[in-house]
Design a protein around this motif. Structure first.
Motif, short mmCIF file in Angstrom:
data_model
loop_
_atom_site.label_atom_id
_atom_site.label_comp_id
_atom_site.label_asym_id
_atom_site.label_seq_id
_atom_site.Cartn_x
_atom_site.Cartn_y
_atom_site.Cartn_z
N LEU A 1 65.70 -63.06 -32.49
CA LEU A 1 66.47 -63.12 -33.74
C LEU A 1 66.61 -64.56 -34.24
O LEU A 1 67.17 -64.79 -35.30
CB LEU A 1 67.86 -62.50 -33.55
CG LEU A 1 67.87 -60.99 -33.35
CD1 LEU A 1 69.26 -60.52 -32.95
CD2 LEU A 1 67.39 -60.29 -34.61
N ARG B 1 70.91 -59.80 -36.56
CA ARG B 1 69.83 -58.88 -36.97
C ARG B 1 69.95 -58.56 -38.46
O ARG B 1 68.98 -58.61 -39.21
CB ARG B 1 69.88 -57.58 -36.14
CG ARG B 1 68.84 -56.57 -36.62
CD ARG B 1 68.96 -55.23 -35.95
NE ARG B 1 70.25 -54.59 -36.01
CZ ARG B 1 70.76 -53.98 -37.09
NH1 ARG B 1 70.10 -53.95 -38.23
NH2 ARG B 1 71.94 -53.40 -37.03
N TRP C 1 66.61 -57.54 -40.82
CA TRP C 1 65.90 -56.59 -39.98
C TRP C 1 66.70 -55.31 -39.81
O TRP C 1 67.92 -55.34 -39.72
CB TRP C 1 65.66 -57.17 -38.60
CG TRP C 1 64.59 -58.21 -38.51
CD1 TRP C 1 63.92 -58.79 -39.55
CD2 TRP C 1 64.09 -58.80 -37.32
NE1 TRP C 1 63.03 -59.71 -39.06
CE2 TRP C 1 63.11 -59.73 -37.70
CE3 TRP C 1 64.38 -58.63 -35.98
CZ2 TRP C 1 62.41 -60.49 -36.78
CZ3 TRP C 1 63.68 -59.39 -35.05
CH2 TRP C 1 62.70 -60.30 -35.45
N THR C 2 65.98 -54.21 -39.73
CA THR C 2 66.59 -52.94 -39.35
C THR C 2 66.59 -52.86 -37.83
O THR C 2 65.97 -53.69 -37.15
CB THR C 2 65.79 -51.75 -39.90
OG1 THR C 2 64.49 -51.77 -39.31
CG2 THR C 2 65.68 -51.81 -41.43
N THR D 1 59.83 -55.61 -32.51
CA THR D 1 59.64 -56.98 -32.05
C THR D 1 59.88 -57.09 -30.54
O THR D 1 59.18 -57.84 -29.86
CB THR D 1 60.58 -57.93 -32.81
OG1 THR D 1 60.35 -57.78 -34.20
CG2 THR D 1 60.34 -59.37 -32.42
N ARG E 1 69.15 -61.51 -40.66
CA ARG E 1 67.70 -61.77 -40.68
C ARG E 1 66.99 -60.79 -41.62
O ARG E 1 65.83 -60.97 -41.96
CB ARG E 1 67.15 -61.67 -39.27
CG ARG E 1 65.72 -62.10 -39.12
CD ARG E 1 65.35 -62.19 -37.64
NE ARG E 1 64.02 -62.68 -37.46
CZ ARG E 1 63.68 -63.95 -37.37
NH1 ARG E 1 64.60 -64.87 -37.47
NH2 ARG E 1 62.43 -64.30 -37.21
N ASP F 1 63.04 -52.65 -36.83
CA ASP F 1 62.34 -53.94 -36.82
C ASP F 1 62.60 -54.69 -35.51
O ASP F 1 61.67 -55.23 -34.91
CB ASP F 1 62.78 -54.82 -38.00
CG ASP F 1 62.41 -54.25 -39.36
OD1 ASP F 1 61.40 -53.54 -39.46
OD2 ASP F 1 63.16 -54.53 -40.32
N LEU F 2 63.85 -54.70 -35.09
CA LEU F 2 64.19 -55.38 -33.84
C LEU F 2 63.50 -54.69 -32.67
O LEU F 2 62.94 -55.35 -31.79
CB LEU F 2 65.71 -55.42 -33.63
CG LEU F 2 66.19 -56.07 -32.32
CD1 LEU F 2 65.67 -57.50 -32.19
CD2 LEU F 2 67.71 -56.04 -32.26
N GLU G 1 63.66 -47.73 -31.20
CA GLU G 1 64.79 -47.88 -32.10
C GLU G 1 66.05 -47.28 -31.46
O GLU G 1 67.14 -47.82 -31.59
CB GLU G 1 64.49 -47.17 -33.43
CG GLU G 1 65.58 -47.29 -34.45
CD GLU G 1 65.21 -46.66 -35.78
OE1 GLU G 1 66.05 -46.71 -36.70
OE2 GLU G 1 64.11 -46.09 -35.93
#
Length: 159
Positions: A131, A87, A92-93, A100, A90, A96-97, A105
């Protein structure tokens, strides 16, 4: 392992505090303590600093996109941290994950902090897929001699 920007900032602050403490201890040693104790204190601080520096370096390397593969000596033990590292690599925070995956969070935070211990295999697969991780490897079987025999069935051998 540093998992997010907040932890990164805290770790950098801890490292700065340790560096400051080390410098002060070297400038003004406590002469009331035996030399072996003073050296032990200094070495302990240096050891902690090395650990923090390694964590910071790993996070910065991941965050900058310099990592393209992650070693998994043990799939079940190493996959959780590999998912977190993927993660970060990539860019991403945790948010963000979560977006997606269509979750919160907070759920991603719980998963990462808990080492994905409560996640199903399907969830682990989904996280790896979003990911862009491709997992490959081999399963090593123990020899028949070292494997425990299956438990005896209730009533087996009784007639």
């Amino acid at each position: 392992m540093i998992e997010n920007e907040r932890q990164y900032a805290v770790t950098r602050k801890q490292l700065a505090m340790l560096a400051d403490s080390l410098a002060k201890m070297q400038e003004r040693p406590d002469l009331s303590l035996p030399d072996v104790i003073r050296q032990g204190d200094l070495n302990g601080i240096r050891f902690l600093m090395e650990d923090l520096e390694a964590e910071i370096a790993e996070y910065e390397k991941l965050r900058s996109g310099q990592v393209s593969s992650l070693r998994l000596p043990s799939l079940f033990e190493d996959l959780p941290s590999a998912l977190t590292r993927a993660r970060i690599a990539r860019g991403w925070t945790q948010r963000d994950l979560a977006n997606t995956l269509g979750t919160t969070e907070q759920q991603v935070q719980k998963d990462e902090q808990g080492g994905y211990a409560k996640a199903s295999l399907a969830r682990l697969r989904r996280v790896a897929n979003v990911l862009g991780m491709r997992l490959s490897g081999e399963a090593t079987l123990t020899t028949r001699e070292s494997a425990a025999p299956p438990p005896a069935a209730v009533g087996a051998g009784q007639r």
